[in-house]
Design an enzyme around this catalytic site. Structure first.
Site, PDB file in Angstrom:
ATOM      1  N   SER A   1      -4.583  -7.658   6.970  1.00 48.77           N
ATOM      2  CA  SER A   1      -4.136  -7.798   5.582  1.00 48.77           C
ATOM      3  C   SER A   1      -3.122  -8.928   5.510  1.00 48.77           C
ATOM      4  O   SER A   1      -3.427 -10.045   5.941  1.00 48.77           O
ATOM      5  CB  SER A   1      -3.552  -6.477   5.071  1.00 48.77           C
ATOM      6  OG  SER A   1      -3.264  -6.554   3.685  1.00 48.77           O
ATOM      7  N   THR A   2      -1.931  -8.676   5.029  1.00 43.31           N
ATOM      8  CA  THR A   2      -0.942  -9.737   4.840  1.00 43.31           C
ATOM      9  C   THR A   2      -0.691 -10.488   6.141  1.00 43.31           C
ATOM     10  O   THR A   2      -0.352  -9.895   7.155  1.00 43.31           O
ATOM     11  CB  THR A   2       0.385  -9.150   4.334  1.00 43.31           C
ATOM     12  OG1 THR A   2       0.128  -8.291   3.236  1.00 43.31           O
ATOM     13  CG2 THR A   2       1.340 -10.254   3.920  1.00 43.31           C
TER      14      THR A   2
ATOM     15  N   HIS B   1      -8.133  -7.986   3.724  1.00 42.02           N
ATOM     16  CA  HIS B   1      -7.815  -7.670   2.333  1.00 42.02           C
ATOM     17  C   HIS B   1      -7.684  -8.969   1.527  1.00 42.02           C
ATOM     18  O   HIS B   1      -6.804  -9.785   1.788  1.00 42.02           O
ATOM     19  CB  HIS B   1      -6.515  -6.885   2.240  1.00 42.02           C
ATOM     20  CG  HIS B   1      -6.596  -5.536   2.880  1.00 42.02           C
ATOM     21  ND1 HIS B   1      -5.476  -4.871   3.332  1.00 42.02           N
ATOM     22  CD2 HIS B   1      -7.652  -4.728   3.142  1.00 42.02           C
ATOM     23  CE1 HIS B   1      -5.847  -3.697   3.832  1.00 42.02           C
ATOM     24  NE2 HIS B   1      -7.163  -3.601   3.741  1.00 42.02           N
TER      25      HIS B   1
ATOM     26  N   MET C   1       0.486  -4.899   5.660  1.00 40.61           N
ATOM     27  CA  MET C   1       1.333  -3.827   5.162  1.00 40.61           C
ATOM     28  C   MET C   1       0.503  -2.573   4.926  1.00 40.61           C
ATOM     29  O   MET C   1      -0.665  -2.644   4.569  1.00 40.61           O
ATOM     30  CB  MET C   1       1.998  -4.256   3.855  1.00 40.61           C
ATOM     31  CG  MET C   1       2.944  -3.224   3.269  1.00 40.61           C
ATOM     32  SD  MET C   1       3.751  -3.854   1.780  1.00 40.61           S
ATOM     33  CE  MET C   1       4.597  -2.363   1.227  1.00 40.61           C
TER      34      MET C   1
ATOM     35  N   ASP D   1      -3.882   1.108   6.159  1.00 41.12           N
ATOM     36  CA  ASP D   1      -5.338   1.010   6.151  1.00 41.12           C
ATOM     37  C   ASP D   1      -5.839   0.605   7.534  1.00 41.12           C
ATOM     38  O   ASP D   1      -5.374  -0.381   8.106  1.00 41.12           O
ATOM     39  CB  ASP D   1      -5.795  -0.023   5.115  1.00 41.12           C
ATOM     40  CG  ASP D   1      -7.308  -0.052   4.964  1.00 41.12           C
ATOM     41  OD1 ASP D   1      -7.944   0.994   5.188  1.00 41.12           O
ATOM     42  OD2 ASP D   1      -7.849  -1.121   4.616  1.00 41.12           O
TER      43      ASP D   1
END
Length: 361
Positions: free
Chosen positions: A183-184, A209, A302, A305
Protein backbone atom coordinates in the site's frame (compact mmCIF):
# COMPACT_ATOMS: atom_id res chain seq x y z
CA UNK A 1 -4.06 14.56 24.49
CA UNK A 2 -3.01 13.08 21.13
CA UNK A 3 -1.61 15.67 18.75
CA UNK A 4 -3.76 16.20 15.68
CA UNK A 5 -2.40 15.90 12.14
CA UNK A 6 -2.36 19.42 10.67
CA UNK A 7 -3.28 19.53 6.98
CA UNK A 8 -2.95 22.25 4.35
CA UNK A 9 -5.34 21.89 1.38
CA UNK A 10 -4.09 23.27 -1.96
CA UNK A 11 -6.63 23.34 -4.81
CA UNK A 12 -7.83 26.02 -7.22
CA UNK A 13 -11.49 24.96 -6.83
CA UNK A 14 -13.25 26.63 -3.91
CA UNK A 15 -15.82 23.82 -3.86
CA UNK A 16 -13.12 21.14 -3.64
CA UNK A 17 -11.32 23.06 -0.89
CA UNK A 18 -14.56 23.30 1.07
CA UNK A 19 -15.42 19.63 0.54
CA UNK A 20 -11.97 18.38 1.52
CA UNK A 21 -11.94 20.65 4.56
CA UNK A 22 -15.29 19.24 5.72
CA UNK A 23 -14.18 15.66 5.06
CA UNK A 24 -10.90 16.05 6.95
CA UNK A 25 -12.43 18.03 9.81
CA UNK A 26 -14.87 15.16 10.41
CA UNK A 27 -11.97 13.06 11.69
CA UNK A 28 -11.06 13.81 15.33
CA UNK A 29 -7.38 13.08 14.64
CA UNK A 30 -7.07 15.68 11.87
CA UNK A 31 -7.02 19.47 11.95
CA UNK A 32 -7.35 21.60 8.79
CA UNK A 33 -4.57 24.13 9.15
CA UNK A 34 -5.79 26.15 6.19
CA UNK A 35 -6.43 26.19 2.45
CA UNK A 36 -4.70 27.75 -0.55
CA UNK A 37 -5.92 28.35 -4.10
CA UNK A 38 -2.51 27.93 -5.77
CA UNK A 39 1.13 27.03 -4.98
CA UNK A 40 2.14 30.66 -4.38
CA UNK A 41 -0.54 31.07 -1.71
CA UNK A 42 0.50 27.68 -0.30
CA UNK A 43 4.15 28.76 -0.05
CA UNK A 44 3.14 31.87 1.91
CA UNK A 45 1.00 29.75 4.22
CA UNK A 46 3.87 27.29 4.83
CA UNK A 47 6.16 30.19 5.80
CA UNK A 48 3.69 31.07 8.54
CA UNK A 49 3.22 27.52 9.84
CA UNK A 50 4.51 24.20 8.50
CA UNK A 51 1.76 21.58 8.12
CA UNK A 52 2.21 17.88 8.81
CA UNK A 53 0.63 16.91 5.47
CA UNK A 54 -0.34 18.74 2.29
CA UNK A 55 -3.13 17.69 -0.08
CA UNK A 56 -2.19 19.01 -3.52
CA UNK A 57 -4.13 19.41 -6.76
CA UNK A 58 -2.34 18.67 -10.05
CA UNK A 59 -3.75 21.32 -12.40
CA UNK A 60 -3.69 24.84 -10.95
CA UNK A 61 -3.11 28.37 -12.22
CA UNK A 62 0.31 30.09 -12.14
CA UNK A 63 2.13 26.84 -11.24
CA UNK A 64 1.11 23.19 -11.67
CA UNK A 65 1.14 20.81 -8.74
CA UNK A 66 4.02 18.66 -10.03
CA UNK A 67 6.36 21.66 -10.34
CA UNK A 68 5.39 22.84 -6.86
CA UNK A 69 5.92 19.34 -5.47
CA UNK A 70 9.44 19.17 -6.90
CA UNK A 71 10.32 22.57 -5.44
CA UNK A 72 8.83 21.61 -2.09
CA UNK A 73 10.75 18.33 -1.87
CA UNK A 74 14.01 20.07 -2.78
CA UNK A 75 13.62 22.88 -0.25
CA UNK A 76 11.36 21.72 2.61
CA UNK A 77 10.18 18.07 2.36
CA UNK A 78 6.63 17.64 3.65
CA UNK A 79 4.43 14.56 3.11
CA UNK A 80 2.19 15.28 0.13
CA UNK A 81 -1.01 13.52 -0.94
CA UNK A 82 -1.90 14.30 -4.55
CA UNK A 83 -5.60 14.78 -5.38
CA UNK A 84 -6.74 13.93 -8.88
CA UNK A 85 -9.81 13.48 -11.01
CA UNK A 86 -10.40 10.04 -12.48
CA UNK A 87 -8.94 10.40 -15.99
CA UNK A 88 -6.56 8.44 -18.18
CA UNK A 89 -4.37 11.49 -18.79
CA UNK A 90 -4.40 12.28 -15.09
CA UNK A 91 -3.12 8.81 -14.24
CA UNK A 92 -0.05 9.39 -16.40
CA UNK A 93 0.61 12.74 -14.74
CA UNK A 94 0.31 11.23 -11.30
CA UNK A 95 3.03 8.72 -12.14
CA UNK A 96 5.23 11.80 -12.41
CA UNK A 97 3.95 12.95 -9.01
CA UNK A 98 5.12 9.71 -7.41
CA UNK A 99 8.52 10.09 -9.01
CA UNK A 100 8.65 13.67 -7.70
CA UNK A 101 8.11 12.48 -4.13
CA UNK A 102 4.36 12.30 -3.45
CA UNK A 103 3.48 9.79 -0.74
CA UNK A 104 -0.06 8.96 -1.83
CA UNK A 105 -2.59 9.64 -4.55
CA UNK A 106 -6.32 9.91 -3.93
CA UNK A 107 -9.33 10.71 -6.08
CA UNK A 108 -11.08 13.99 -5.44
CA UNK A 109 -14.37 13.42 -3.61
CA UNK A 110 -17.35 13.80 -5.92
CA UNK A 111 -19.83 16.06 -4.21
CA UNK A 112 -22.65 14.93 -6.51
CA UNK A 113 -22.72 11.34 -5.19
CA UNK A 114 -23.61 10.81 -1.54
CA UNK A 115 -22.35 7.21 -1.38
CA UNK A 116 -19.07 8.13 -3.06
CA UNK A 117 -18.61 11.03 -0.68
CA UNK A 118 -19.27 8.82 2.34
CA UNK A 119 -16.67 6.28 1.19
CA UNK A 120 -14.30 9.15 0.38
CA UNK A 121 -14.43 10.42 3.96
CA UNK A 122 -12.60 7.40 5.32
CA UNK A 123 -10.40 7.01 2.25
CA UNK A 124 -9.17 10.61 2.31
CA UNK A 125 -8.62 10.59 6.06
CA UNK A 126 -6.74 7.28 5.86
CA UNK A 127 -4.50 8.70 3.14
CA UNK A 128 -3.64 11.73 5.25
CA UNK A 129 -2.94 9.61 8.33
CA UNK A 130 -0.69 7.29 6.33
CA UNK A 131 1.18 10.25 4.85
CA UNK A 132 1.76 11.69 8.33
CA UNK A 133 3.51 8.44 9.30
CA UNK A 134 5.56 8.13 6.12
CA UNK A 135 9.33 8.28 6.14
CA UNK A 136 10.40 10.84 3.55
CA UNK A 137 13.84 9.19 3.39
CA UNK A 138 13.66 6.94 0.31
CA UNK A 139 15.27 3.47 0.18
CA UNK A 140 16.23 3.47 -2.65
CA UNK A 141 14.74 6.26 -4.75
CA UNK A 142 11.57 8.06 -3.85
CA UNK A 143 8.64 6.07 -2.62
CA UNK A 144 4.99 6.60 -3.23
CA UNK A 145 1.79 4.67 -2.76
CA UNK A 146 -1.93 4.67 -2.82
CA UNK A 147 -4.72 4.20 -0.37
CA UNK A 148 -7.93 2.91 -1.85
CA UNK A 149 -11.57 3.32 -0.92
CA UNK A 150 -12.75 2.46 2.59
CA UNK A 151 -16.27 2.21 3.99
CA UNK A 152 -17.15 2.63 7.64
CA UNK A 153 -17.79 -1.10 8.04
CA UNK A 154 -14.68 -3.27 7.82
CA UNK A 155 -15.27 -6.58 6.06
CA UNK A 156 -12.87 -9.51 5.82
CA UNK A 157 -12.11 -11.93 3.01
CA UNK A 158 -15.10 -14.13 3.96
CA UNK A 159 -17.27 -11.96 1.71
CA UNK A 160 -15.28 -13.10 -1.34
CA UNK A 161 -14.35 -16.72 -0.53
CA UNK A 162 -14.43 -19.06 2.49
CA UNK A 163 -11.40 -19.69 4.70
CA UNK A 164 -8.99 -22.33 3.41
CA UNK A 165 -9.24 -25.88 4.74
CA UNK A 166 -6.03 -27.47 5.96
CA UNK A 167 -4.65 -30.02 3.54
CA UNK A 168 -6.90 -29.01 0.62
CA UNK A 169 -4.37 -26.90 -1.29
CA UNK A 170 -2.48 -28.38 -4.23
CA UNK A 171 0.41 -30.68 -3.36
CA UNK A 172 3.93 -29.42 -4.00
CA UNK A 173 4.70 -28.99 -7.71
CA UNK A 174 7.60 -27.58 -9.71
CA UNK A 175 5.99 -24.18 -10.34
CA UNK A 176 5.95 -21.46 -7.69
CA UNK A 177 3.67 -18.44 -7.73
CA UNK A 178 4.65 -15.25 -5.87
CA UNK A 179 1.92 -13.13 -4.24
CA UNK A 180 2.77 -9.58 -3.13
CA UNK A 181 0.68 -7.05 -1.24
CA UNK A 182 1.55 -3.38 -0.71
CA UNK A 183 0.00 0.00 0.00
CA UNK A 184 1.50 3.37 0.97
CA UNK A 185 5.07 3.48 -0.30
CA UNK A 186 4.59 0.41 -2.44
CA UNK A 187 4.71 1.88 -5.92
CA UNK A 188 8.39 2.78 -5.95
CA UNK A 189 9.31 -0.14 -3.68
CA UNK A 190 7.74 -2.52 -6.19
CA UNK A 191 9.73 -0.86 -8.94
CA UNK A 192 12.94 -1.57 -7.02
CA UNK A 193 12.02 -5.26 -6.75
CA UNK A 194 10.73 -5.81 -10.27
CA UNK A 195 13.62 -4.00 -11.96
CA UNK A 196 16.00 -6.47 -10.29
CA UNK A 197 14.21 -9.60 -11.57
CA UNK A 198 15.38 -11.67 -14.55
CA UNK A 199 12.92 -12.80 -17.20
CA UNK A 200 13.18 -16.35 -15.79
CA UNK A 201 11.52 -15.29 -12.53
CA UNK A 202 8.42 -17.17 -11.31
CA UNK A 203 4.97 -15.80 -12.06
CA UNK A 204 3.99 -12.90 -9.79
CA UNK A 205 0.60 -11.50 -8.78
CA UNK A 206 0.40 -8.16 -6.98
CA UNK A 207 -2.19 -6.15 -5.11
CA UNK A 208 -1.08 -2.54 -4.74
CA UNK A 209 -3.72 -0.28 -3.19
CA UNK A 210 -4.41 2.15 -6.01
CA UNK A 211 -7.47 3.83 -7.53
CA UNK A 212 -9.12 2.68 -10.74
CA UNK A 213 -7.30 3.62 -13.98
CA UNK A 214 -4.03 4.35 -12.18
CA UNK A 215 -3.13 0.65 -12.04
CA UNK A 216 -2.99 0.47 -15.83
CA UNK A 217 -0.63 3.45 -16.06
CA UNK A 218 1.45 2.02 -13.21
CA UNK A 219 1.76 -1.36 -14.95
CA UNK A 220 2.70 0.25 -18.27
CA UNK A 221 5.39 2.31 -16.57
CA UNK A 222 6.90 -0.75 -14.89
CA UNK A 223 6.74 -2.74 -18.11
CA UNK A 224 9.04 -0.22 -19.80
CA UNK A 225 11.57 -0.49 -16.96
CA UNK A 226 11.71 -4.23 -16.29
CA UNK A 227 12.91 -7.38 -18.03
CA UNK A 228 9.79 -9.18 -16.82
CA UNK A 229 6.46 -8.45 -18.50
CA UNK A 230 4.21 -6.27 -16.31
CA UNK A 231 0.51 -5.78 -17.06
CA UNK A 232 -2.73 -4.85 -15.39
CA UNK A 233 -4.54 -8.14 -14.82
CA UNK A 234 -7.58 -9.13 -16.85
CA UNK A 235 -9.97 -11.87 -15.84
CA UNK A 236 -8.52 -15.23 -16.88
CA UNK A 237 -4.91 -14.06 -17.41
CA UNK A 238 -2.41 -16.90 -17.01
CA UNK A 239 0.28 -16.66 -14.32
CA UNK A 240 3.49 -17.42 -16.21
CA UNK A 241 7.22 -17.26 -15.65
CA UNK A 242 8.50 -13.81 -16.48
CA UNK A 243 5.06 -12.22 -16.11
CA UNK A 244 3.76 -9.87 -13.39
CA UNK A 245 0.02 -9.26 -13.03
CA UNK A 246 -1.16 -6.21 -11.07
CA UNK A 247 -4.73 -6.17 -9.73
CA UNK A 248 -6.83 -3.48 -11.43
CA UNK A 249 -8.02 -0.66 -9.20
CA UNK A 250 -11.53 -1.10 -7.77
CA UNK A 251 -11.56 -4.89 -8.40
CA UNK A 252 -10.43 -7.85 -6.34
CA UNK A 253 -7.96 -10.31 -7.84
CA UNK A 254 -7.96 -14.00 -6.87
CA UNK A 255 -5.47 -16.72 -7.74
CA UNK A 256 -7.07 -19.79 -9.31
CA UNK A 257 -5.82 -22.93 -11.01
CA UNK A 258 -6.71 -25.40 -13.71
CA UNK A 259 -4.73 -28.57 -13.14
CA UNK A 260 -1.21 -27.39 -12.35
CA UNK A 261 -1.66 -24.09 -14.21
CA UNK A 262 -2.43 -20.86 -12.40
CA UNK A 263 -4.54 -17.98 -13.62
CA UNK A 264 -6.29 -15.01 -12.03
CA UNK A 265 -9.93 -14.07 -11.60
CA UNK A 266 -10.81 -10.38 -11.50
CA UNK A 267 -14.06 -9.80 -9.62
CA UNK A 268 -16.26 -7.03 -8.33
CA UNK A 269 -17.29 -7.19 -4.70
CA UNK A 270 -17.46 -5.28 -1.43
CA UNK A 271 -14.41 -3.60 0.01
CA UNK A 272 -12.42 -6.02 2.15
CA UNK A 273 -10.13 -4.91 4.98
CA UNK A 274 -11.06 -1.36 3.88
CA UNK A 275 -9.77 -1.90 0.33
CA UNK A 276 -10.64 -3.00 -3.17
CA UNK A 277 -8.46 -4.64 -4.38
CA UNK A 278 -7.64 -6.32 -1.09
CA UNK A 279 -4.41 -8.12 -0.23
CA UNK A 280 -6.34 -10.42 2.12
CA UNK A 281 -8.48 -11.64 -0.77
CA UNK A 282 -5.45 -12.42 -2.94
CA UNK A 283 -3.55 -14.12 -0.13
CA UNK A 284 -6.52 -16.22 0.95
CA UNK A 285 -7.07 -17.37 -2.63
CA UNK A 286 -3.39 -18.36 -2.79
CA UNK A 287 -3.77 -20.37 0.41
CA UNK A 288 -6.72 -22.15 -1.22
CA UNK A 289 -5.15 -22.91 -4.57
CA UNK A 290 -1.37 -22.87 -4.22
CA UNK A 291 -0.56 -23.95 -0.66
CA UNK A 292 3.14 -24.76 -0.39
CA UNK A 293 3.71 -23.73 -4.01
CA UNK A 294 3.42 -20.06 -3.11
CA UNK A 295 5.61 -17.32 -1.71
CA UNK A 296 3.74 -14.51 0.04
CA UNK A 297 5.32 -11.09 0.59
CA UNK A 298 3.68 -8.26 2.52
CA UNK A 299 5.20 -4.84 2.08
CA UNK A 300 4.98 -1.23 3.20
CA UNK A 301 1.53 0.19 3.91
CA UNK A 302 -0.83 1.48 6.55
CA UNK A 303 -3.39 -0.74 8.24
CA UNK A 304 -3.64 -4.53 8.41
CA UNK A 305 -4.83 -5.61 4.95
CA UNK A 306 -2.99 -8.82 4.08
CA UNK A 307 -1.88 -9.75 7.59
CA UNK A 308 -4.54 -12.41 8.13
CA UNK A 309 -4.24 -13.63 4.56
CA UNK A 310 -0.48 -14.05 4.93
CA UNK A 311 -1.08 -16.13 8.06
CA UNK A 312 -3.48 -18.33 6.09
CA UNK A 313 -0.82 -18.76 3.40
CA UNK A 314 1.75 -19.79 5.99
CA UNK A 315 -0.67 -22.24 7.59
CA UNK A 316 -1.27 -23.71 4.13
CA UNK A 317 2.46 -24.38 3.71
CA UNK A 318 3.59 -21.29 1.79
CA UNK A 319 6.81 -19.40 2.47
CA UNK A 320 6.02 -15.95 3.85
CA UNK A 321 8.03 -12.74 4.15
CA UNK A 322 7.38 -9.30 5.66
CA UNK A 323 9.31 -6.19 4.70
CA UNK A 324 11.31 -4.79 7.62
CA UNK A 325 10.61 -1.53 9.42
CA UNK A 326 13.77 0.26 8.29
CA UNK A 327 12.87 0.07 4.59
CA UNK A 328 9.09 0.44 4.90
CA UNK A 329 7.71 3.89 4.17
CA UNK A 330 4.85 3.02 6.56
CA UNK A 331 5.42 0.01 8.83
CA UNK A 332 1.76 -0.89 9.27
CA UNK A 333 0.82 -3.93 7.20
CA UNK A 334 4.14 -5.76 7.77
CA UNK A 335 4.01 -4.97 11.49
CA UNK A 336 0.51 -6.45 11.82
CA UNK A 337 1.55 -9.59 9.91
CA UNK A 338 4.62 -10.06 12.09
CA UNK A 339 2.52 -9.62 15.24
CA UNK A 340 0.19 -12.42 14.05
CA UNK A 341 3.11 -14.75 13.43
CA UNK A 342 2.34 -14.75 9.70
CA UNK A 343 5.88 -14.13 8.44
CA UNK A 344 8.60 -16.77 8.26
CA UNK A 345 11.18 -14.05 7.73
CA UNK A 346 11.49 -10.28 8.01
CA UNK A 347 13.72 -8.82 5.29
CA UNK A 348 14.77 -5.41 3.92
CA UNK A 349 13.59 -4.21 0.54
CA UNK A 350 16.88 -4.91 -1.22
CA UNK A 351 16.67 -8.62 -0.40
CA UNK A 352 13.13 -9.28 -1.62
CA UNK A 353 14.06 -9.74 -5.29
CA UNK A 354 16.57 -12.42 -4.30
CA UNK A 355 13.87 -14.25 -2.35
CA UNK A 356 11.65 -14.29 -5.41
CA UNK A 357 14.42 -15.64 -7.65
CA UNK A 358 15.28 -18.38 -5.15
CA UNK A 359 11.61 -19.35 -4.82
CA UNK A 360 11.44 -19.99 -8.55
CA UNK A 361 14.42 -22.32 -8.74
Amino acid sequence: MKKKIRVLIVDDSALVRQTLAEVLASDPDIEVLGTASDPFAAARRIQEEVPDVITLDVEMPRMDGITFLRKLMAQRPIPVVMCSSLTEDGSQTLMQALEAGAVDVILKPRVDAAQFLQEARVRVCDAVKAAAQARLRRLPGRAGGFVSSAPAQKLNADVMLPPPIAGHAMARTTETVVCIGASTGGTESLRVILEALPVSSPGIVIVQHMPEKFTEAFARRLDTLCEVEVKEASDGDAVLRGRVLIAPGNYHMLLQRSGARYHVAVKAGPLVSRHRPSVDVLFRSAAHTAGGNALGIIMTGMGDDGAHGLLEMRQAGASTVAQDEATSVVFGMPKEAIALGAADRVLPLDRLAGEIVRAGR
